[in-house]
Write an enzyme that holds these catalytic residues in place. Structure first.
Site, PDB file in Angstrom:
ATOM      1  CE1 TYR A 169      -4.548  -0.699   0.004  1.00 35.89           C
ATOM      2  CE2 TYR A 169      -3.584  -2.765   0.750  1.00 35.89           C
ATOM      3  CZ  TYR A 169      -4.646  -2.069   0.217  1.00 35.89           C
ATOM      4  OH  TYR A 169      -5.811  -2.723  -0.095  1.00 35.89           O
ATOM      5  CD  GLU A 209      -7.221  -5.500   0.779  1.00 33.80           C
ATOM      6  OE1 GLU A 209      -5.977  -5.559   0.904  1.00 33.80           O
ATOM      7  OE2 GLU A 209      -7.790  -4.628   0.081  1.00 33.80           O
ATOM      8  CE1 TYR A 220     -12.674 -13.031  -7.629  1.00 33.78           C
ATOM      9  CE2 TYR A 220     -14.855 -12.015  -7.681  1.00 33.78           C
ATOM     10  CZ  TYR A 220     -13.532 -11.990  -7.281  1.00 33.78           C
ATOM     11  OH  TYR A 220     -13.052 -10.940  -6.527  1.00 33.78           O
ATOM     12  CE1 TYR A 274     -11.762 -16.335 -17.804  1.00 33.68           C
ATOM     13  CE2 TYR A 274      -9.901 -17.313 -16.651  1.00 33.68           C
ATOM     14  CZ  TYR A 274     -10.414 -16.639 -17.739  1.00 33.68           C
ATOM     15  OH  TYR A 274      -9.589 -16.262 -18.771  1.00 33.68           O
TER      16      TYR A 274
END
Length: 406
Positions: free
Chosen positions: A95, A137, A190, A208
């Site tokens: 970051y 996160e 995904y 995907y």
């Protein structure tokens, strides 16, 4: 929390950054790749060529600045970005260089307009926003790794079989190489692949959608082969998967991710997909049927014609087998065979009139996935119909964060 002076400067100058968002995005990525060339292995270079990531970055910066005192207002943006950061492996230590480069890009683009006071304020704001992302996160990493069958980083999966779904779409059935359990997922999420394509200088990362309901001992992704057309280059990874990868080959994936998931309430459900956007939407349909929900489900798919229509027989069968499922098809360029067999419900595109005729009520949860122009048109139609914003859910296969907010 940020001091009042910093907040005032950031909110006052946010519209200026929005006005120059594309230039800031372009400058940022140019500087970032010069400083950290390894990041070419992380960012989608096809989207870079199209300018999509540059535009998305500029938008995200503007939105965060505008809502700096209430980040909950852009919670969908934050959640979506955090999920993708977890999926590709972005770490807290990355970051600072991003923030430093972003401020340099703003200074380079705005010139003397970006005074030291303004740059200092945005520096503080970036630190505040980065901390929010890092905390979220961290939680996602911990939850992902600790869940049953979960894992950190990338794990090899063997292609158990390939199934052609249409002229452009092929499904890949994936089983873990180590033979151990795999993490479950929510319909709409995904998988993320990290792959080295022969002849390519950098590693490529792609997301995907999982195209089947959860609960199996394998994963299934269904990939559209992206051919070169107009100004868009061919899809490097999709073509490699279609033409080179065969049954028995290993592919590395990170654990399932994504914030595009079903809401659990009693409202009717309307699933709307365009083209390859059918993949997460079809997963949702299968999950709803599997869970034996009682509310009505309307499944609307739009594509060129039957040649590009993936899962058409599967969806049709689900509608036959379940009284609460209705399936509708729009072809914008039907073949003569399509016209003769009358295997679609509308020639042309999905519009508000079609929705009003075929959806019993706007008091429903609407789930959309498709190209940006497709979703933008549907979202505007739904808004015109009076569908509340909180009832419109979508997945974008592009980095652009928010639609229908203008």
């Amino acid at each position: 929390m940020l001091d009042e002076k910093t907040i005032e400067i950031v909110q006052t100058t946010a519209p200026v950054l929005k006005e120059h968002s594309k230039e800031i995005g372009k400058r940022f990525y140019k500087l970032l790749f010069e400083k950290v060339p390894d990041l070419y292995n992380v960012f989608n270079q096809t989207n870079q060529k199209r300018g999509l990531q540059q535009e998305a970055l500029g938008y995200a910066v503007y939105a965060a600045g505008e809502h700096i005192t209430n980040l909950d207002a852009i919670k969908p943006v934050i959640e979506r970005i955090a999920q993708k950061h977890r999926a590709i492996g972005i770490k807290a230590e990355q970051y600072p260089i991003v923030g430093e480069t972003l401020l340099q890009a703003v200074k380079d683009v705005l010139g003397d307009t970006a005074t030291d006071e303004i740059i200092d304020a945005w520096g503080k704001a970036y630190g505040y926003i980065a901390d929010a992302f890092i905390e979220l996160e961290k939680k996602l990493y911990e939850e992902t790794e600790s869940q049953p069958g979960g894992w950190e980083g990338y794990r090899n999966f063997i292609v158990d079989k390939k199934v052609k779904e249409s002229d452009e779409v092929t499904s890949f059935y994936l089983k873990p190489e180590d033979g151990k359990a795999i993490a479950t997922y929510k319909a709409g999420q995904y998988l993320t692949i990290k792959i080295k394509v022969p002849g390519e200088k950098y590693t490529h990362i792609r997301h995907y959608s999982l195209s089947e309901a959860p609960g199996k001992d394998y994963y299934r992704i269904s990939v559209k082969r992206e051919d070169e057309h107009d100004t868009s280059p061919k899809g490097i990874v999709s073509n490699y998967l279609h033409k080179t990868i065969q049954t028995g080959d290993p592919l590395p994936f990170s654990a399932p991710a994504g914030d595009f998931v079903l809401q659990h309430d009693d409202l009717p459900v309307v699933l709307i997909s365009g083209g390859i956007g059918i993949t997460p939407i079809f997963s949702m349909l299968q999950a709803l049927v599997k869970d034996q929900v009682k509310q009505s489900i309307t499944f609307i798919h739009s594509t060129r014609n039957s040649k590009t229509h993936a899962f058409q027989e599967d969806v049709k069968q689900l509608a036959v087998d379940h009284d609460n499922v209705t399936s509708l098809v729009c072809y914008n360029s039907p073949t003569e065979e399509d016209k003769d067999s009358k295997n679609f419900d509308k020639e042309g595109y999905i519009d508000l009139n079609f929705l009003k005729l075929n959806v019993a009520t706007q008091n429903a949860n609407f789930y959309l996935c498709g190209s940006l122009p497709f979703m933008d048109a549907i979202i505007k139609a739904l808004q015109e119909w009076g569908v509340p914003k909180e009832h419109i859910h979508y997945e974008s296969f592009s980095p652009v964060a928010i639609l229908g907010d203008e």
